[in-house]
Motif scaffolding. Structure first.
Motif, PDB file in Angstrom:
ATOM      1  N   SER A 141      26.567 -83.043  32.849  1.00  0.00           N
ATOM      2  CA  SER A 141      27.083 -84.447  32.380  1.00  0.00           C
ATOM      3  C   SER A 141      28.494 -84.411  33.224  1.00  0.00           C
ATOM      4  O   SER A 141      29.286 -85.393  32.887  1.00  0.00           O
ATOM      5  CB  SER A 141      27.424 -84.191  30.982  1.00  0.00           C
ATOM      6  OG  SER A 141      28.313 -83.212  30.495  1.00  0.00           O
ATOM      7  N   ALA A 142      28.910 -83.437  33.923  1.00  0.00           N
ATOM      8  CA  ALA A 142      30.220 -83.458  34.664  1.00  0.00           C
ATOM      9  C   ALA A 142      30.328 -84.520  35.593  1.00  0.00           C
ATOM     10  O   ALA A 142      29.190 -84.582  36.552  1.00  0.00           O
ATOM     11  CB  ALA A 142      30.232 -82.181  35.402  1.00  0.00           C
ATOM     12  N   PRO A 143      31.198 -85.224  35.635  1.00  0.00           N
ATOM     13  CA  PRO A 143      31.235 -86.570  36.566  1.00  0.00           C
ATOM     14  C   PRO A 143      31.365 -85.853  38.071  1.00  0.00           C
ATOM     15  O   PRO A 143      31.257 -86.579  39.013  1.00  0.00           O
ATOM     16  CB  PRO A 143      32.257 -87.427  36.290  1.00  0.00           C
ATOM     17  CG  PRO A 143      33.115 -86.456  35.290  1.00  0.00           C
ATOM     18  CD  PRO A 143      32.178 -85.395  34.539  1.00  0.00           C
TER      19      PRO A 143
ATOM     20  N   SER B  44      35.806 -79.671  39.103  1.00  0.00           N
ATOM     21  CA  SER B  44      34.634 -79.819  39.320  1.00  0.00           C
ATOM     22  C   SER B  44      33.641 -78.507  38.885  1.00  0.00           C
ATOM     23  O   SER B  44      34.150 -77.550  38.723  1.00  0.00           O
ATOM     24  CB  SER B  44      34.275 -79.826  40.656  1.00  0.00           C
ATOM     25  OG  SER B  44      34.635 -81.037  41.422  1.00  0.00           O
ATOM     26  N   GLU B  45      32.621 -78.821  38.112  1.00  0.00           N
ATOM     27  CA  GLU B  45      31.701 -78.119  37.925  1.00  0.00           C
ATOM     28  C   GLU B  45      30.812 -77.590  39.031  1.00  0.00           C
ATOM     29  O   GLU B  45      30.624 -78.395  40.106  1.00  0.00           O
ATOM     30  CB  GLU B  45      30.560 -78.360  36.843  1.00  0.00           C
ATOM     31  CG  GLU B  45      29.598 -77.399  36.494  1.00  0.00           C
ATOM     32  CD  GLU B  45      28.493 -77.959  35.665  1.00  0.00           C
ATOM     33  OE1 GLU B  45      27.630 -77.164  35.114  1.00  0.00           O
ATOM     34  OE2 GLU B  45      28.605 -79.147  35.283  1.00  0.00           O
ATOM     35  N   VAL B  46      30.671 -76.152  39.278  1.00  0.00           N
ATOM     36  CA  VAL B  46      29.872 -75.595  40.487  1.00  0.00           C
ATOM     37  C   VAL B  46      28.589 -75.210  40.087  1.00  0.00           C
ATOM     38  O   VAL B  46      28.593 -73.988  39.198  1.00  0.00           O
ATOM     39  CB  VAL B  46      30.864 -74.658  41.070  1.00  0.00           C
ATOM     40  CG1 VAL B  46      30.049 -73.905  42.601  1.00  0.00           C
ATOM     41  CG2 VAL B  46      32.216 -75.159  41.551  1.00  0.00           C
TER      42      VAL B  46
ATOM     43  N   THR C 205      18.661 -86.390  45.022  1.00  0.00           N
ATOM     44  CA  THR C 205      17.867 -87.750  44.783  1.00  0.00           C
ATOM     45  C   THR C 205      17.683 -87.889  43.144  1.00  0.00           C
ATOM     46  O   THR C 205      17.682 -88.890  42.536  1.00  0.00           O
ATOM     47  CB  THR C 205      17.015 -88.101  45.443  1.00  0.00           C
ATOM     48  OG1 THR C 205      15.936 -86.823  45.378  1.00  0.00           O
ATOM     49  CG2 THR C 205      17.150 -88.215  46.843  1.00  0.00           C
ATOM     50  N   HIS C 206      17.397 -86.803  42.672  1.00  0.00           N
ATOM     51  CA  HIS C 206      17.029 -86.596  41.099  1.00  0.00           C
ATOM     52  C   HIS C 206      18.157 -87.057  40.201  1.00  0.00           C
ATOM     53  O   HIS C 206      17.998 -87.577  39.113  1.00  0.00           O
ATOM     54  CB  HIS C 206      16.007 -85.230  40.820  1.00  0.00           C
ATOM     55  CG  HIS C 206      14.800 -85.597  41.289  1.00  0.00           C
ATOM     56  ND1 HIS C 206      13.532 -85.089  40.360  1.00  0.00           N
ATOM     57  CD2 HIS C 206      14.163 -85.846  42.282  1.00  0.00           C
ATOM     58  CE1 HIS C 206      12.438 -85.197  41.021  1.00  0.00           C
ATOM     59  NE2 HIS C 206      12.864 -85.939  41.944  1.00  0.00           N
ATOM     60  N   ARG C 207      19.329 -86.273  40.686  1.00  0.00           N
ATOM     61  CA  ARG C 207      20.510 -86.394  39.852  1.00  0.00           C
ATOM     62  C   ARG C 207      20.878 -87.851  40.116  1.00  0.00           C
ATOM     63  O   ARG C 207      21.411 -88.268  38.905  1.00  0.00           O
ATOM     64  CB  ARG C 207      21.730 -85.568  40.464  1.00  0.00           C
ATOM     65  CG  ARG C 207      22.943 -85.619  39.759  1.00  0.00           C
ATOM     66  CD  ARG C 207      24.158 -84.780  40.011  1.00  0.00           C
ATOM     67  NE  ARG C 207      25.271 -85.061  39.295  1.00  0.00           N
ATOM     68  CZ  ARG C 207      25.639 -84.948  38.031  1.00  0.00           C
ATOM     69  NH1 ARG C 207      24.780 -84.218  37.189  1.00  0.00           N
ATOM     70  NH2 ARG C 207      26.904 -85.270  37.565  1.00  0.00           N
TER      71      ARG C 207
END
Length: 723
Positions: free
Chosen positions: A45-47, A303-305, A64-66
């Motif tokens: 859910s992290a933008p 950011s999430e990594v 692509t799936h994200r």
């Protein structure tokens, strides 16, 4: 009436339920078959998200799936979504994959240059400005700007200077700073740096006079508009609120500046997803800067990594060797320190094999034979590829495959006869005198003194190597037709070096340079020319450049799915000369990794075992530095008397085994292992297994033969002949 009203109110609810069901089914399909890390990346859910995706880890599928998941769950509007790539082919693939995922309407996908150009055209139209002319081929203009300022003027020089200008513009370096910055970066300009700077300044002025822009100008102008006009920038950011960037390790400073212009200040509200692999950063020579991805905490804060380390392409044995090559020089403070340890998910496969050949022609013929042997029913030719470091190496391979009747094609985007320096050389051959005389003059011009005993410094650059290959082919042609002229030589060249150009529907072995192989994969890969001066390329003199060369070899190794062959030549022709070649220094790691794998070590991460093995070898050699291996020379063992005689018998046996198996002798057992066997004289399988370098696999394969040689040897004084 009440029934009618109830029916009218129920129908939208049913439609909503059906829509929810369809949405749930679509989302379930998007996550089906994903591993945990892939699922986290798709569902996060992290933008703002950074995805570090190793080779063969399903990077494009996750990206692509994200995008599709966020569109289908109505988190983002496809009309306001932009996916950025580096090539038109990658953008087309992205659009094609997304169209198959059930999006209600397409997202925008394109290259940085295409999106910047569309932005500028709209801006010019809104402001009533006539668009400037787009200069898509700048070499001709650069050649005119060089004028008489250079001692040499040709299409080759103009091409080289153009490359320097493109590097400087990608790094946002103006002409007046080119000299200092190129020196700091360790560049090797084709002429004096001041002359390059003069040509650069003249080129920029000529474009301005002619009201022209080049592709780099598109990025610069698009960024300038965003920086200078806050209202316009806000409108553009509203237009594309959700950005996705593929292959982020290939970003250069100019592209990154434009990306920052599109996203604005990077805070918690920035909607951005970047994907890439620092271990596949192989374009710094062209201005790319992998630190934008490696130091993601600095450049993309908040950011999430997520790391994708599961590899679905290569066998465990191939990954073991590739991981070893990459990790043998990586560490904090070194380029490429963000090293992913890829985890294999394919079945076990054969050990990678090493081959040594007398010269490059013998190497090419042997590779063709191996390709023919692997071409079994049900396996097309295009399941195989031959990878080389430079374009010049492809010609001898094309020649060998033609002679063997094996279809082959170059997918490197630059066949030998298409290179401008080769076209220049062919024009030079039309001068007065016989073809033999003209070839002799051309070859003499290449004969520069070498800095090293193996002559690697003579390979001054890829362009010189291409001309040297042309001279070699000319000598070969004259051996068959001593009276041949230039016209007949060119006809012979076209026939000899004919190869498919990647046309659809052609089943052929792919002949590809390391750089062009990125993003591709084959069941069987043959890597040729693993020699010092080629791998790494001789002009990679800084630590950063050598680290990139190591990553480039890693890219080549990880193109293989099930079978990998690595080869080198002991001599290689350069124009009229034949030069002795040393093995690539990276071959030591490849050899050690194969030894460890054959002894039963787990392939996931061999770094600790490699360090221990190197430490043992140093101790046995009595030196504090690693010895040169990879099929080269090794230290002489400290043996005498009967032990030395036994060692020589073991070496003789090893040579025979290596010849039968068509592998270098060290693949059977290295000198250190034979030395320990000769010194300790194991009398049983258990004692043999205690010798360093003898694992269960080698003991099973060679144990009886080795023990028979040991038992038949004269016994040292004080030992019993009883078993």
């Amino acid at each position: 009436m009440r029934d009618i009203v109830q029916g009218m109110t129920a129908e939208p609810d049913e439609r909503h339920e059906r829509a929810e069901t369809r949405g749930t089914d679509q989302l379930s399909r998007l996550t089906a078959g994903l591993n945990d890390a892939q699922r986290r990346a798709v569902m996060s859910s992290a933008p703002s998200l950074v995805i570090i995706a190793g080779a063969g880890s399903g990077k494009t599928r996750v990206l692509t799936h994200r995008i599709a998941r966020r569109v289908l769950s109505e988190q983002i509007d496809p009309r306001h979504t932009l996916a950025l790539t580096f090539t038109r082919k990658a953008a087309a693939e992205l659009r094609g994959r997304l169209s198959r995922l059930g999006l209600p309407q397409p997202v925008h996908a394109g290259t940085f240059h295409a999106v910047a150009y569309a932005q500028l055209r709209q801006r010019w139209q809104e402001r009533g400005i006539t668009p400037p002319v787009l200069l898509d081929r700048k070499v001709g203009l650069v050649a005119r700007c060089l004028g008489r300022s250079a001692t040499k003027n040709s299409s080759t020089l103009a091409l080289d200077v153009t490359s320097e200008i493109e590097w400087a513009k990608a790094r946002m370096i103006p002409a007046d700073r080119y000299g200092a910055e190129s020196l700091r970066a360790g560049r090797r300009p084709p002429i004096d740096a001041d002359l390059v700077a003069d040509a650069y300044a003249a080129y920029e002025s000529a474009k301005l006079d002619r009201r022209m822009v080049d592709f780099d100008d598109l990025l610069r102008l698009a960024t300038r508009d965003l920086v200078r006009d806050a209202h316009y920038a806000a409108a553009r950011r509203w237009m594309f609120r959700h950005l996705f960037v593929d292959e982020t390790q290939d970003l250069n400073p100019l592209q990154f500046a434009l990306l920052r212009g599109w996203t604005g200040e990077h805070d918690e509200r920035t909607d951005l997803c970047v994907v890439g692999d620092p271990n596949q950063a192989i374009y710094s020579w062209n201005g790319a800067d992998a630190t934008y991805l490696e130091d993601s905490a600095t450049w993309f804060p908040h950011s999430e990594v997520i790391e994708l380390v599961d590899n679905y392409r290569s066998s465990p044995q191939i990954l073991g060797v590739a991981n070893a090559v990459l990790s043998s020089h990586a560490g904090p403070g070194r380029p490429g320190h963000h090293t992913l340890r890829l985890q294999p998910n394919r079945p076990e496969g054969p050990l990678p094999r090493l081959h040594v050949h007398p010269d490059e022609e013998a190497e090419a013929r042997a590779i063709a034979r191996r390709c023919r042997d692997a071409h079994v029913p049900g396996r097309p030719w295009n399941d195989q590829a031959v990878l080389v470091r430079t374009n010049a190496q492809l010609a001898v391979l094309v020649e060998a495959f033609r002679a063997a009747g094996i279809p082959a094609r170059s997918r490197s985007g630059g066949r030998l006869l298409d290179q401008p320096e080769v076209k220049d050389a062919l024009r030079d051959l039309r001068g007065p005198g016989s073809l033999a005389e003209r070839l002799g003059e051309l070859g003499a011009a290449l004969d520069q003194p070498a800095d090293h005993t193996d002559g690697t410094a003579a390979l001054s650059d890829d362009r010189t190597a291409n001309v040297a290959e042309l001279v070699r082919l000319g000598r070969e042609y004259l051996d068959m037709d001593p009276g041949g002229n230039v016209a007949s030589f060119q006809t012979w060249l076209a026939s000899t070096l004919r190869s498919e150009d990647g046309a659809g529907g052609v089943d052929a072995v792919d002949l590809v340079t390391f750089h062009a192989a990125k993003g591709l994969e084959w069941h069987i890969v043959h890597i040729a020319g693993l020699e010092d001066g080629l791998v790494p390329i001789h002009y990679a003199r800084t630590e950063a450049a050598q680290s990139e060369e190591r990553r480039l070899l890693y890219v080549a190794l990880t193109r293989a799915q099930s079978s990998l062959h690595c080869s080198r030549a002991e001599r290689r022709a350069f124009g009229t000369r034949s030069l002795t070649r040393r093995p690539s220094p990276y071959l030591e790691t490849v050899e050690l990794a194969i030894d460890l794998l054959s002894d039963g070590h787990e392939p996931i991460d061999l770094s600790e075992a490699l360090a221990a093995q190197r430490s043992r070898l140093r101790a046995e050699d009595g030196r504090d530095v690693p010895r040169r291996r990879g099929g080269g020379t090794a230290a002489s063992p400290a043996l005498d008397g009967d032990d030395l005689q036994l060692f020589e018998k073991l070496k003789s046996w090893r040579r025979t085994q290596a010849k039968v198996a068509e592998v270098p002798a060290f693949v059977i057992f290295n000198d250190a292992t034979l030395t320990e066997i000769a010194r300790s004289r194991p009398r049983s399988g258990a004692e043999l297994l205690s010798v360093s370098g003898v694992g269960a696999v080698k003991a099973e394969r060679f144990g009886k033969q080795v023990l028979s040689i040991v038992l038949a040897a004269p016994q040292k004084s004080g030992t019993s002949g009883d078993v």
